[in-house]
Design a protein around this motif. Structure first.
Motif: not given
Length: 193
Positions: A2-5, A20-21, A25-27, A55-58
């Motif tokens: 899992x990569x995390x910022x 959005x773009x 790209x990150x996802x 909601x699944x990412x932030x």
């Protein structure tokens, strides 16, 4: 994997034209989690909008950024308290002390930092520390609040080896950001020890 910022103000104006773009790209590149620190009350609704979109990412943090500690800091701290009491957050941040641009509100920054550490302990959350030209001041507050339930990270750590060891002894992790790659970066002192 899992990569995390671990720290990004994705809701800020700088991302308005291509948020959005950029997120897509990150996802697409495999970054599936984004931990998002707060700045001040002016950005809270934008943070919630971003979380609603992804909601699944932030994963949101709540706090008052030290460079936004001004005359109205007590009002801002009341906002932080209200938000922490109203919903789930993943950390208290971004909090700390910044003396790079302005030292006018040092006492208020120290108070805000200490108060938010106490809120983190109350809610059993880690802290996300911003420290710029203020290691002595940050350590003074951390040491006054030292306890088994104090933990967190110095995001974008820029201190020396002694400061790193001191931070770790206080239960903190070190976030190594892009500044470590600058020509005057100090990363060699860690790698050569």
């Amino acid at each position: 994997m899992i990569l995390t910022d671990t720290h990004s103000h994705l809701y800020s104006e700088e991302f308005d034209l291509d948020r959005t773009e950029m997120m897509q790209r990150a996802i697409n590149a495999g970054v599936s989690r984004f931990f998002v620190p707060s700045i001040d009350s002016n950005y809270t609704s934008k943070m919630y909008e971003l979380e609603k979109q992804y909601p699944e990412n932030v994963f949101l943090m709540m706090g008052l950024h030290p460079t936004y500690v001004k005359e109205n800091y007590l009002e801002e701290l009341a906002h932080v308290e209200k938000e922490l009491a109203s919903r789930k957050f993943y950390a208290v941040g971004e909090i700390g002390i910044d003396l790079f641009w302005d030292k006018t509100f040092l006492k208020e920054q120290q108070y805000a930092f200490k108060h938010q550490i106490q809120l983190a302990k109350k809610y059993k959350l880690g802290i996300n520390i911003h420290c710029r030209d203020a290691f002595d001041e940050v350590f003074e507050v951390l040491e006054s609040e030292k306890s088994d339930d104090l933990f967190g990270i110095f995001h974008c750590f820029t201190g020396d080896l002694g400061q790193a060891q001191r931070a770790i002894s206080l239960g903190m992790k070190l976030g190594i950001g892009g500044v470590a790659t600058f020509k005057n970066g100090k990363i060699d002192q860690f790698l050569n020890k």
